[in-house]
Motif scaffolding. Structure first.
Motif, PDB file in Angstrom:
ATOM      1  N   SER A 420       2.119   8.595 -38.470  1.00  0.00           N
ATOM      2  CA  SER A 420       3.522   8.455 -38.079  1.00  0.00           C
ATOM      3  C   SER A 420       3.674   7.522 -36.884  1.00  0.00           C
ATOM      4  CB  SER A 420       4.101   9.829 -37.745  1.00  0.00           C
ATOM      5  OG  SER A 420       5.438   9.723 -37.332  1.00  0.00           O
ATOM      6  N   ALA A 421       2.806   7.671 -35.875  1.00  0.00           N
ATOM      7  CA  ALA A 421       2.906   6.829 -34.679  1.00  0.00           C
ATOM      8  C   ALA A 421       2.660   5.361 -35.008  1.00  0.00           C
ATOM      9  CB  ALA A 421       1.907   7.315 -33.627  1.00  0.00           C
ATOM     10  N   LYS A 422       1.623   5.091 -35.807  1.00  0.00           N
ATOM     11  CA  LYS A 422       1.323   3.701 -36.174  1.00  0.00           C
ATOM     12  C   LYS A 422       2.403   3.122 -37.080  1.00  0.00           C
ATOM     13  CE  LYS A 422      -1.405   0.139 -36.040  1.00  0.00           C
ATOM     14  NZ  LYS A 422      -1.676  -0.555 -34.768  1.00  0.00           N
ATOM     15  N   GLN A 423       2.945   3.943 -37.955  1.00  0.00           N
ATOM     16  CA  GLN A 423       4.026   3.506 -38.840  1.00  0.00           C
ATOM     17  C   GLN A 423       5.251   3.114 -38.021  1.00  0.00           C
ATOM     18  OE1 GLN A 423       5.591   6.644 -41.266  1.00  0.00           O
ATOM     19  NE2 GLN A 423       6.558   5.269 -42.737  1.00  0.00           N
ATOM     20  N   ASN A 424       5.635   3.958 -37.077  1.00  0.00           N
ATOM     21  CA  ASN A 424       6.808   3.658 -36.244  1.00  0.00           C
ATOM     22  C   ASN A 424       6.582   2.421 -35.388  1.00  0.00           C
ATOM     23  OD1 ASN A 424       8.121   5.901 -37.258  1.00  0.00           O
ATOM     24  ND2 ASN A 424       7.439   7.238 -35.609  1.00  0.00           N
ATOM     25  N   SER A 425       5.351   2.260 -34.881  1.00  0.00           N
ATOM     26  CA  SER A 425       5.039   1.080 -34.076  1.00  0.00           C
ATOM     27  C   SER A 425       5.142  -0.195 -34.908  1.00  0.00           C
ATOM     28  CB  SER A 425       3.623   1.214 -33.503  1.00  0.00           C
ATOM     29  OG  SER A 425       3.236   0.031 -32.842  1.00  0.00           O
ATOM     30  N   TYR A 426       4.668  -0.129 -36.147  1.00  0.00           N
ATOM     31  CA  TYR A 426       4.737  -1.295 -37.041  1.00  0.00           C
ATOM     32  C   TYR A 426       6.190  -1.661 -37.340  1.00  0.00           C
ATOM     33  CZ  TYR A 426       3.635  -4.343 -41.009  1.00  0.00           C
ATOM     34  OH  TYR A 426       3.532  -5.418 -41.855  1.00  0.00           O
ATOM     35  N   LEU A 427       6.987  -0.658 -37.618  1.00  0.00           N
ATOM     36  CA  LEU A 427       8.398  -0.915 -37.941  1.00  0.00           C
ATOM     37  C   LEU A 427       9.147  -1.481 -36.743  1.00  0.00           C
ATOM     38  CD1 LEU A 427       9.222   2.304 -40.025  1.00  0.00           C
ATOM     39  CD2 LEU A 427       8.956  -0.030 -40.900  1.00  0.00           C
ATOM     40  N   ALA A 428       8.773  -1.058 -35.553  1.00  0.00           N
ATOM     41  CA  ALA A 428       9.495  -1.486 -34.358  1.00  0.00           C
ATOM     42  C   ALA A 428       9.058  -2.862 -33.863  1.00  0.00           C
ATOM     43  CB  ALA A 428       9.303  -0.459 -33.239  1.00  0.00           C
ATOM     44  N   THR A 429       7.797  -3.216 -34.080  1.00  0.00           N
ATOM     45  CA  THR A 429       7.282  -4.451 -33.467  1.00  0.00           C
ATOM     46  C   THR A 429       6.901  -5.549 -34.453  1.00  0.00           C
ATOM     47  OG1 THR A 429       5.028  -3.542 -33.454  1.00  0.00           O
ATOM     48  CG2 THR A 429       6.392  -3.157 -31.491  1.00  0.00           C
ATOM     49  N   VAL A 430       6.653  -5.191 -35.718  1.00  0.00           N
ATOM     50  CA  VAL A 430       6.185  -6.201 -36.666  1.00  0.00           C
ATOM     51  C   VAL A 430       7.265  -6.563 -37.684  1.00  0.00           C
ATOM     52  CG1 VAL A 430       4.403  -6.807 -38.370  1.00  0.00           C
ATOM     53  CG2 VAL A 430       3.810  -5.413 -36.378  1.00  0.00           C
ATOM     54  N   ALA A 431       7.582  -5.615 -38.571  1.00  0.00           N
ATOM     55  CA  ALA A 431       8.563  -5.906 -39.620  1.00  0.00           C
ATOM     56  C   ALA A 431       9.103  -4.604 -40.181  1.00  0.00           C
ATOM     57  CB  ALA A 431       7.920  -6.730 -40.740  1.00  0.00           C
ATOM     58  N   ASN A 432      10.294  -4.687 -40.749  1.00  0.00           N
ATOM     59  CA  ASN A 432      10.915  -3.518 -41.372  1.00  0.00           C
ATOM     60  C   ASN A 432      10.473  -3.426 -42.839  1.00  0.00           C
ATOM     61  OD1 ASN A 432      12.507  -1.277 -41.796  1.00  0.00           O
ATOM     62  ND2 ASN A 432      14.378  -2.479 -42.148  1.00  0.00           N
ATOM     63  N   GLU A 433       9.201  -3.100 -43.020  1.00  0.00           N
ATOM     64  CA  GLU A 433       8.626  -2.964 -44.353  1.00  0.00           C
ATOM     65  C   GLU A 433       7.977  -1.583 -44.454  1.00  0.00           C
ATOM     66  OE1 GLU A 433       5.917  -6.143 -44.896  1.00  0.00           O
ATOM     67  OE2 GLU A 433       7.422  -7.737 -44.646  1.00  0.00           O
ATOM     68  N   PRO A 434       8.725  -0.605 -44.924  1.00  0.00           N
ATOM     69  CA  PRO A 434       8.241   0.786 -44.924  1.00  0.00           C
ATOM     70  C   PRO A 434       6.926   0.985 -45.670  1.00  0.00           C
ATOM     71  CG  PRO A 434      10.588   0.708 -45.378  1.00  0.00           C
ATOM     72  CD  PRO A 434      10.097  -0.703 -45.417  1.00  0.00           C
ATOM     73  N   THR A 435       6.771   0.312 -46.825  1.00  0.00           N
ATOM     74  CA  THR A 435       5.543   0.523 -47.599  1.00  0.00           C
ATOM     75  C   THR A 435       4.322   0.001 -46.845  1.00  0.00           C
ATOM     76  OG1 THR A 435       5.957  -1.557 -48.765  1.00  0.00           O
ATOM     77  CG2 THR A 435       6.739   0.468 -49.819  1.00  0.00           C
ATOM     78  N   GLN A 436       4.450  -1.193 -46.241  1.00  0.00           N
ATOM     79  CA  GLN A 436       3.348  -1.760 -45.475  1.00  0.00           C
ATOM     80  C   GLN A 436       3.104  -0.966 -44.192  1.00  0.00           C
ATOM     81  OE1 GLN A 436       1.156  -4.393 -46.253  1.00  0.00           O
ATOM     82  NE2 GLN A 436       0.142  -3.422 -44.503  1.00  0.00           N
ATOM     83  N   ALA A 437       4.190  -0.479 -43.585  1.00  0.00           N
ATOM     84  CA  ALA A 437       4.066   0.298 -42.353  1.00  0.00           C
ATOM     85  C   ALA A 437       3.271   1.576 -42.600  1.00  0.00           C
ATOM     86  CB  ALA A 437       5.451   0.629 -41.802  1.00  0.00           C
TER      87      ALA A 437
END
Length: 467
Positions: A420-437
């Motif tokens: 969950s933490a890494k997923q949220n970090s990816y969505l916030a800083t990289v891209a809004n791609e839920p599957t990749q996150a």
């Protein structure tokens, strides 16, 4: 138990063990089977995702609280009394669950079911180590290892099939015939094999154990939702730690401790306990994270997810008795070392998962993983308990059972939090791609598991055959 029971021809080991293993399979199947229906149950009972997760968390929490107490219960009550208590709780909890009209009733039913499993698992191990001579324990524990792996692993697959064709209540109704079979078989073939002693249950020890193990499991279980800095999480973990310290101190000062900690004086018991704890931490968290990854990142159905995991589970069922016989013939290191290596290789492959990963890749990697787990769990448990004098078997079984369930619950909580933490970090800083996150969060968590698996590889070099 008297020493004659190991050679007494009146004890039919096969049927007696069958009754116990069937009950254990149903309990472990129930441990994970309902997870696949949580989304549907959340909508049906009009509760949020956090609340509905207590159907899983409550199961683990009850196991973490009750398993430590079984060591003293197995000395106070006969084998048959413990068996009938376990099956009664299983049957009552299953019927109530199937008839549950509201969420609260279903939660209570799950707790009752878990109470039955908290008795069944240690009781099965105790019977194996009482009626089977050392040179045959590996094979018997291999069968128990089959149950411990097949139950949780087949739960999502079979539950997915049930949900596709029937209602969620049938997850419970379809287990009733197996429980009744176990009850009848046990009533006919299961003898009293333990030595009943006039021991008293120390209420303060039970309270401290409940606060200790319950606080640890609860704190980790709600950490993903509330955050690691939450007052509730920190308070629960601190109280749990203090409770365990107080429990341990009290046991060392009692003439008849509730849980005899003398088992920790035996090095092979300690090494085996660490390997088992890491294995359960990794295995139960993988059973949650991997299906979530396949459904969120690879966009496949719950039933298809179960089918991907099925070959590894079935192969493990077939090979479990063979692995047990190899343990009896060649010793622990010949089985445990290659098993830990297989697990580490599988985790190394899992760290490469992404949104474009092919399902055909997951199947063989999962097969290697389950093969390794099958080689490790039963063999380590057998060697770990063989390291103890006979009088410490109930305590050693209670300790290993407690660590398995507590580390499994902690593993799920920690790894889901990492995802969950890494997923949220990816969505916030990289891209809004839920599957990749989610795929990124999954690989991060599985990298942690890979590091833990490497620790087990190192520890397996120190495993020695015990008598």
């Amino acid at each position: 138990m008297n020493n004659q029971s190991q050679t007494n021809p009146g004890i039919k080991r096969g049927p007696a063990l069958t009754a116990l293993l069937v009950a254990g399979f149903v309990g472990l199947f129930s441990e994970t089977a309902l997870n696949i229906a949580l989304g549907d149950l959340s909508r049906l009972f009009h509760v949020d995702a956090t609340t509905i997760q207590w159907l899983a968390t409550g199961y683990f929490l009850t196991l973490g609280i009750l398993v430590p107490v079984t060591g003293i219960l197995m000395q106070k009550f006969t084998t048959r009394q413990m068996f009938f208590a376990s099956l009664s709780l299983f049957l009552i909890g299953t019927v109530i669950a199937a008839l549950s009209p509201v969420f609260g009733v279903l939660l209570v039913a799950r707790i009752i079911q878990s109470m039955g499993l908290a008795i069944a698992l240690p009781l099965t191990q105790n019977v194996i180590f009482t009626v089977f001579p050392p040179q045959q324990r590996g094979g018997a524990m291999g069968l128990m290892g089959l149950v411990m792996l097949a139950g949780p692993a087949l739960g999502p697959t079979l539950a997915g099939l049930i949900l596709d064709t029937l209602s969620w209540q049938w997850i419970f109704w379809l287990t009733l015939p197996f429980l009744l079979f176990s009850l009848v078989f046990g009533s006919i073939y299961l003898p009293n094999v333990n030595e009943v002693r006039n021991v008293s249950i120390d209420v303060l020890s039970v309270v401290l154990s409940t606060i200790g193990f319950g606080g640890i499991v609860y704190g980790f279980s709600v950490s993903g939702e509330l955050g690691w800095t939450s007052t509730t999480v920190l308070t629960s973990l601190v109280l749990g730690a203090l409770g365990l310290v107080a429990f341990g101190i009290r046991q060392t000062k009692m003439e008849q401790p509730t849980l005899n900690l003398q088992a920790f004086r035996y090095p092979m018991f300690v090494v085996g306990l660490i390997i088992t704890s890491i294995t359960f931490f990794n295995m139960l968290s993988l059973l949650v994270i991997l299906p979530m990854y396949m459904q969120v990142s690879l966009l496949i159905t719950a039933f298809a997810t179960g089918l991907v995991l099925l070959p590894g589970s079935l192969l493990n069922c077939v090979l479990a008795p063979v692995i047990g016989r190899l343990f009896d013939k060649y010793g622990p290191k010949a089985v445990i070392l290659p098993g830990t290596v297989c697990i580490a290789i599988a985790y190394a492959c899992f760290t490469q998962l992404g949104v474009n990963t092919s399902l055909w890749m997951l199947v063989p990697v999962h097969i290697v993983m389950m093969l390794g787990i099958g080689m490790v769990i039963a063999s380590v448990q057998t060697n770990t308990l063989n390291a103890l004098p006979k009088r410490y078997y109930p305590d050693g079984i209670a300790l290993t059972g407690t660590f398995q369930q507590v580390m499994g619950a902690v593993g799920i909580a920690v790894m889901v939090s990492v995802v969950s933490a890494k997923q949220n970090s990816y969505l916030a800083t990289v891209a809004n791609e839920p599957t990749q996150a989610f795929a990124t969060g999954t690989t991060t968590a599985l990298t942690v598991s890979f590091a833990l698996a490497l620790i087990n590889v190192v520890l397996s070099f120190f495993v020695k055959k015990t008598n």
